[in-house]
Scaffold this motif. Structure first.
Motif, PDB file in Angstrom:
ATOM      1  N   ARG A 104       0.178 -14.059   6.923  1.00  0.00           N
ATOM      2  CA  ARG A 104       0.444 -14.376   5.528  1.00  0.00           C
ATOM      3  C   ARG A 104       1.714 -15.556   5.602  1.00  0.00           C
ATOM      4  N   GLU A 105       1.574 -16.274   4.485  1.00  0.00           N
ATOM      5  CA  GLU A 105       2.620 -16.983   4.115  1.00  0.00           C
ATOM      6  C   GLU A 105       3.701 -16.535   3.411  1.00  0.00           C
ATOM      7  N   LYS A 164      -5.186 -16.979  -4.178  1.00  0.00           N
ATOM      8  CA  LYS A 164      -3.826 -16.180  -4.351  1.00  0.00           C
ATOM      9  C   LYS A 164      -3.150 -16.429  -5.996  1.00  0.00           C
ATOM     10  N   PRO A 208       1.974  -6.515  -9.175  1.00  0.00           N
ATOM     11  CA  PRO A 208       0.595  -6.384  -9.531  1.00  0.00           C
ATOM     12  C   PRO A 208      -0.119  -5.078  -9.183  1.00  0.00           C
ATOM     13  N   GLN A 221      -4.453  -4.633   1.267  1.00  0.00           N
ATOM     14  CA  GLN A 221      -4.310  -6.184   0.697  1.00  0.00           C
ATOM     15  C   GLN A 221      -3.742  -7.134   1.716  1.00  0.00           C
ATOM     16  N   GLN A 252      -4.327  -8.303  -5.778  1.00  0.00           N
ATOM     17  CA  GLN A 252      -3.457  -7.103  -5.780  1.00  0.00           C
ATOM     18  C   GLN A 252      -3.897  -6.082  -6.504  1.00  0.00           C
ATOM     19  N   THR A 289      -2.097 -10.707   1.422  1.00  0.00           N
ATOM     20  CA  THR A 289      -2.151 -11.708   0.280  1.00  0.00           C
ATOM     21  C   THR A 289      -1.552 -13.057   1.002  1.00  0.00           C
ATOM     22  N   PHE A 290      -1.900 -14.039   0.540  1.00  0.00           N
ATOM     23  CA  PHE A 290      -1.266 -15.384   0.696  1.00  0.00           C
ATOM     24  C   PHE A 290      -1.570 -15.813   2.330  1.00  0.00           C
ATOM     25  N   GLU A 349       0.888  -1.182   0.111  1.00  0.00           N
ATOM     26  CA  GLU A 349       0.025   0.129  -0.022  1.00  0.00           C
ATOM     27  C   GLU A 349       0.804   1.264  -0.029  1.00  0.00           C
ATOM     28  N   ASN A 383       5.619 -23.585   6.669  1.00  0.00           N
ATOM     29  CA  ASN A 383       5.012 -23.070   5.310  1.00  0.00           C
ATOM     30  C   ASN A 383       6.311 -22.961   4.418  1.00  0.00           C
TER      31      ASN A 383
END
Ligand SMILES: Cc1cc2nc3c(=O)[nH]c(=O)nc-3n(C[C@H](O)[C@H](O)[C@H](O)COP(=O)(O)OP(=O)(O)OC[C@H]3O[C@@H](n4cnc5c(N)ncnc54)[C@H](O)[C@@H]3O)c2cc1C
Ligand SMILES: Nc1ncnc2c1ncn2[C@@H]1O[C@H](COP(=O)(O)O)[C@@H](O)[C@H]1O
Lengths: 309, 253
Positions: B161-162, B121, A99, B143, B133, B145-146, A70, A238
């Motif tokens: 988030r990962e 994702k 993106p 946002q 995104q 994400t993941f 952001e 992960n």
């Protein structure tokens, strides 16, 4: 063409993925860098030494401390007023930011490029790498993310880019960094390791994963990876996941232990130079891509192997 | 709070994609298609938010050919309340690009005013990892994400988030955009009664023109080819042989 490469850094050091992105950007034209963060003078100095770099734009501000998209995306958009292409490594941060930049510029991003074929033409993997698309952008500006394993790393030394401070009004309300749990390891990083030992569902427990896979990795000086099944089952965190939706790796040697070889896993490791598979099922798909296979029970094979190295 | 979940119809993840002989794309004729796995996770998360009393309504939206209706119905059978299908002509190549999808989703969000938009994702066909995104940018919203964990409290959503190094947590002001990772939840299977019930849930049919969005592609696909093939190598008989090979490779002393 003037390119702007987003510099990924952590703890005051450049990340290797940046160097691959620089190589890709250099194929397009002049390379400028953006170092955004808090207290990043040292990173900027290091960045200016990367071979072939023209200018290093430095945005030193608390708002950029955690690479929150952001805040970073508007900064990039401002700099894109005088650049033709924005290039970021296809890391979790790069994929988070690029993106957002592309949409603000009204550009369709070219994700995860494997090669630069021309001014605006690239190859990229689709369908878990089961197909390679050659795509040409028809946008006025380019936004690209770069697959690290597909490009050599630019030399970290030898350049003398001019460092220039950017005075952008930091924005980025609405998002706040709360914290991070970053895995600490003495081992090499997965995405830059020369040797990787990966374990799958067959390890059957976190204890087994540690007692079987890690000693072998230690002997080989290897990084440790895993299949999705091993991560989902909680054997490892992960960030160990290798695959279409995890990390993409291409080491000299990849050892797959108790991993079946689903297409999603292969997508992340099939560009490894030598693949070694240990699996009790002689028909496991992993053997179709393995250079060296050993059929048998990993719980006897791996400890024996470790002791004989 | 309303939750909007974009769902994409893609090749089933169990199918091995084959490149067409003429190099124009991947052969999807007579291939099993399913909801993008990350979108199933997104639908599941939205339904759980509704079950917890956090969300009031779950709206799914799909952009694709007429058959994407099936994807909408699957989401409705899982428990979504209603669906919007923005139908594209069957000959639009395989799919609409993420930028155009994001613009359509922005238009839908302007109408629906969701508190959260939860996307996958990544679509497992184009592997773009962009749409969420882009939508966040177009909406001027934060946002996450993941995501491997999503917690709503008041007008804040906290997203774990990962990331490459492990996990990271951000707190976002609602409305916000979230994209799902594999560990967020395990999607439920739709029961037979729910599949029957889903048939009578509302599904609105729209077109990109209804939203004034141009879906002409920005990227031109010049060619689609097979990746270099790896062939199977040799099998060694025992550990000693493997040790010898590792030594020959120079990775063992
Ligand atoms: C959207 C999506 C994204 C995905 N992304 C990824 C990804 O990024 N990475 C990834 O890895 N997967 C991913 N997957 C999952 C993938 O499809 C497979 O389910 C997963 O890779 C299987 O993991 P595995 O090989 O460890 O387990 P299994 O497929 O269960 O294989 C276990 C193997 O161990 C062998 N074995 C069992 N016991 C022994 C023993 N004692 N000794 C020796 N061998 C033994 C078995 O013969 C078998 O071959 C994804 C799936 C989806 C739907
Ligand atoms: N045609 C589409 N219809 C609905 N949702 C989509 C579509 N394309 C992408 N999405 C959403 O955007 C996510 C990411 O897709 P992508 O950016 O293409 O990898 C998907 O998981 C979906 O949630």
């Amino acid at each position: 063409m003037k390119t702007l490469v987003w510099v990924e850094h952590e703890g005051g050091a450049l990340k290797d993925a940046t160097l691959s992105a620089v190589t890709a950007a250099a194929k397009l034209g002049e390379v400028h860098l953006l170092v955004a963060g808090e207290g990043v003078g040292g990173v900027a100095d290091a960045a200016s030494k990367i071979a072939g770099v023209g200018k290093v734009h430095v945005a030193d501000n608390a708002a950029y401390a955690h690479a929150l998209p952001e805040a970073v995306a508007p900064l990039v958009v401002e700099l894109m007023g005088h650049h033709d292409a924005f290039v970021a490594p296809a890391t979790s941060n790069g994929k988070n930011i690029a993106p957002r930049v592309a949409a603000l510029l009204d550009v369709m991003q070219v994700s995860d490029i494997l090669s630069v074929e021309g001014d605006k033409t690239f190859t990229r993997p689709i369908y878990a790498g089961n197909a390679i698309a050659t795509v040409k952008s028809n946008d006025a500006k380019l936004v690209i993310t770069v697959r690290g394993t597909a490009f050599e790393k630019a030399a970290a030394e030898g350049g003398s880019g001019a460092v220039e401070a950017v005075s952008a009004a930091a924005s980025g309300e609405g998002s706040k960094f709360v914290g991070a749990e970053i895995s600490k390891s003495e081992r090499p990083e997965l995405t830059s390791a020369k040797v990787i030992v990966s374990g799958g569902r067959a390890l059957a427990s976190s204890e087994n994963f540690h007692s079987v896979i890690e000693p072998l990795a230690d002997k080989l000086g290897a990084a440790v990876g895993a299949s999705r099944a091993a991560v989902d089952a909680g054997y490892v965190p992960n960030d160990y996941q290798v695959g279409q939706t995890g990390k993409i790796v291409a080491p000299e040697v990849y050892v797959a232990v108790g991993i079946s070889g689903a297409i999603q896993h292969l997508a992340g490791m099939k560009d490894s130079k030598t693949i070694i598979a240990i699996n009790k099922d002689e028909d496991a798909p992993i053997f179709q891509v393995a250079d060296i296979g050993l059929v048998g029970d990993l719980f006897t094979i791996v400890p024996e192997l470790t002791s004989k190295l | 709070m309303k939750v909007l979940v974009p769902v994409k119809r893609v090749i089933d993840y169990n199918v091995k994609p084959r490149v067409k002989m003429d190099g124009t794309g991947v052969d999807l004729a007579n291939v099993k298609m399913s909801m993008n796995p990350f979108d199933e996770i997104a639908v599941e998360e939205a339904i759980r938010l509704k079950e917890k009393g956090v969300a009031t309504e779950v709206v799914v939206v799909s952009i694709g050919p007429a058959k994407a209706q099936e994807t909408c119905r699957t989401a409705l059978a899982m428990g979504a309340d209603r669906a919007i299908l923005i139908q594209t002509p069957d000959d639009v190549g395989s799919t609409v690009e993420p930028l155009a999808v994001a613009k359509l989703l922005k238009a839908v969000a302007d109408e629906e005013q969701p508190g959260l938009v939860i996307l996958g994702k990544q679509a497992i066909d184009d592997d773009s990892n962009q749409t969420g995104q882009m939508l966040a940018a177009l909406m001027g919203r934060p946002q996450g994400t993941f995501a491997s964990k999503v917690e709503v409290s008041g007008d804040t959503v906290t997203v774990t988030r990962e990331v490459d190094g492990g996990l990271e947590t951000v707190a976002l002001a609602i409305p916000a955009i979230v994209t799902t990772d594999l560990r967020l939840n395990e999607p439920r299977y739709a029961s037979l009664p729910n599949i029957m019930k889903a048939k009578s849930k509302p599904l609105a049919a729209k077109t990109p023109a209804d939203y004034g969005v141009d879906i002409a592609p920005r990227l031109e696909t010049l060619k689609v080819s097979e990746p270099p093939k790896r062939s199977a190598g040799i099998k060694v008989a025992d550990v000693d042989e493997l040790v010898a090979k590792l030594k020959a490779l120079g990775v063992a002393a």
